[in-house]
Scaffold this active site. Structure first.
Site, PDB file in Angstrom:
ATOM      1  CG  HIS A 270      -1.975  -1.080   1.187  1.00 40.55           C
ATOM      2  ND1 HIS A 270      -2.783  -1.392   0.112  1.00 40.55           N
ATOM      3  CD2 HIS A 270      -2.264  -2.005   2.144  1.00 40.55           C
ATOM      4  CE1 HIS A 270      -3.525  -2.450   0.411  1.00 40.55           C
ATOM      5  NE2 HIS A 270      -3.227  -2.835   1.634  1.00 40.55           N
ATOM      6  CG  ASP A 321      -5.603  -6.023  -0.156  1.00 43.55           C
ATOM      7  OD1 ASP A 321      -5.604  -6.880   0.755  1.00 43.55           O
ATOM      8  OD2 ASP A 321      -5.513  -4.801   0.078  1.00 43.55           O
TER       9      ASP A 321
HETATM   10 ZN    ZN Z   1      -3.720  -6.740   2.729  1.00 42.85          ZN
END
Ligand code: ZN
Length: 437
Positions: A270, A321
């Site tokens: 991220h 994810d």
């Molecule tokens: Zn994750």
């Protein structure tokens, strides 16, 4: 069983272009031995197909596939990562081993049908409901990936606190690893359970929310000693950055750089709220960045600011994810589109030749393989024969030519163009709707 074969597709991606007349020799073990104009009769002629390296999904939580379609209504006003996390914890509360296995298998099968041949499964849901430390779910990940036929790097997560300085509560108790020593014992047990050709391990500290910096540093040092890749969630939302600054005086990515002393073999997932200068320092220290555009969009998390250099240097990789949608094609184009919307310009992640699609494809293949420590992500000698065969007659590609095919694929096509995939020399056709074996 021999996996030896000589492949020839109409076109083969050789790293910078699609070329015709290229043959790929695969050895008995399922690795690529030779690539080029070998003047040999192919044992598998892939007509009307183009051959690419299989996609590498560097960040997944497979069981979250069970949330698809949920958490998308907002009766109490707008939501955020934190309201979504409540829905995820609800799923966790009700998820027994059987359901965990079923959703993992479903996710891995969808991945393979979409052209993903390797996945890094960031695995933190370890225990059966109501049991604090049976680690019963770990081996189910291995089993599900083997059954779906996808190469797996089990990124086994260390999870010790429910926020900086806070104890674990509720659903989080199923994530708990009692100590770093218990963690490495567990890694050793898992190492014995791996399928040798298609499974390996990586080390993980879940985030600075879930482990103190001294334990993260000790886990990293041991992972380096063992030659394992190391992954961690970083700065997915501003609250984590604020809490980390308040507790340690530094934002998470800088804290990690200082405490780990290096970013070699580290993949930060991220970095949405990391400053561009922090990300540059992290890259300079040897780190890689995994972006998960569809999940970040779904959760309303935001986007890191990326420059042209990051993709061109091969330091980016992609992850599905939360698996709310499993589509490497969409992840690739949204990696660039997100930056276009942010910068209000086109071609943000272009390479030295001014091309974007090859840089995005690189993130989805070689970048992910680098992050997971795999010999994969390229059609090149020594790599596993992990491949995607694309149907050149697919309507989405009508009008293609060899010079612009990679752009047509990355920006214009969906997963339905994936006709077949190969993992370590073993082929699977996806004409049956992609459900696999
Ligand atoms: Zn994750």
């Amino acid at each position: 069983m021999t996996r030896a074969q000589i492949l020839e597709a109409d076109l083969t991606w050789t790293g910078a272009a699609f070329e015709s007349g290229v043959q790929v020799r695969v050895d008995d073990e399922g690795r690529i031995a030779l690539v080029g104009r070998l003047d040999q009769r192919p044992t598998l002629r892939l007509r009307d197909r183009a051959l690419l390296p299989g996609f590498v999904n560097a960040h997944s939580h497979a069981f979250q596939r069970g949330l698809r379609g949920r958490g998308e209504t907002f009766p109490r006003g707008s939501g955020s990562f934190w309201t979504w996390r409540e829905a995820m914890y609800e799923l966790v509360e009700g998820l027994d081993a059987q359901a965990f296995y079923r959703w993992s298998l479903q996710a891995f099968r969808e991945m393979r049908a979409a052209g993903i041949t390797s996945v890094g499964e960031f695995h933190y849901l370890h225990h059966s409901p109501g049991v604090e430390s049976d680690f019963a779910l770990d081996e189910l990940v291995l089993k599900a990936a083997a059954r779906a036929g996808v190469r797996l790097v089990l990124l086994q997560a260390y999870y010790a606190s429910g926020g900086i300085g806070r104890p674990l509560t509720g659903a989080q108790l199923r994530f708990r690893v009692p100590s770093p020593a218990a963690y490495w014992e567990r890694i050793e047990r898992l190492a014995e359970a791996l399928q040798p050709r298609t499974q390996s391990l990586g080390a993980v500290a879940h985030s600075v929310r879930a482990a103190p910096p001294d334990e993260i540093a000790a886990l990293y040092a041991e992972s380096r000693r063992r030659g394992l890749p190391f992954h961690i969630h970083v700065a997915e939302h501003p609250q984590e950055v604020d809490e980390c600054r308040a507790a340690y005086g530094l934002p998470p990515l800088v804290l990690l750089l200082e405490r780990l002393g290096s970013a070699q073999a580290v993949t930060a997932v991220h970095c949405t709220h990391s400053e561009p200068e922090e990300i540059e320092r992290f890259f300079a220290g040897g780190g890689r960045l995994c972006v998960c555009p569809l999940t970040e969009a779904s959760l309303g998390d935001g986007l890191p600011t990326l420059g042209a250099g990051a993709a061109a240097r091969g330091l980016l990789c992609l992850g599905t994810d939360s698996n709310s949608r499993i589509s490497p094609a969409e992840e690739m184009r949204w990696l660039e589109y997100g930056q276009r919307l942010r910068a209000r310009e086109r071609g943000v992640l272009r390479d030295g030749a001014g091309r974007v699609a090859p840089a995005l494809l690189r993130a989805a293949t070689l970048g992910g393989a680098g992050a997971l420590g795999l010999d994969a992500g390229a059609i090149a000698p020594g790599a596993w024969a992990d491949l995607v065969a694309v149907d050149l007659n697919a309507p989405a590609l009508a009008g293609w030519d060899a010079a612009t095919l990679v752009e047509a694929l990355v920006f214009g096509a969906g997963d339905e163009v994936v006709a077949a995939t190969c993992v370590g020399g073993d082929w699977m056709e996806h004409r049956d709707g992609g459900q696999g074996p």
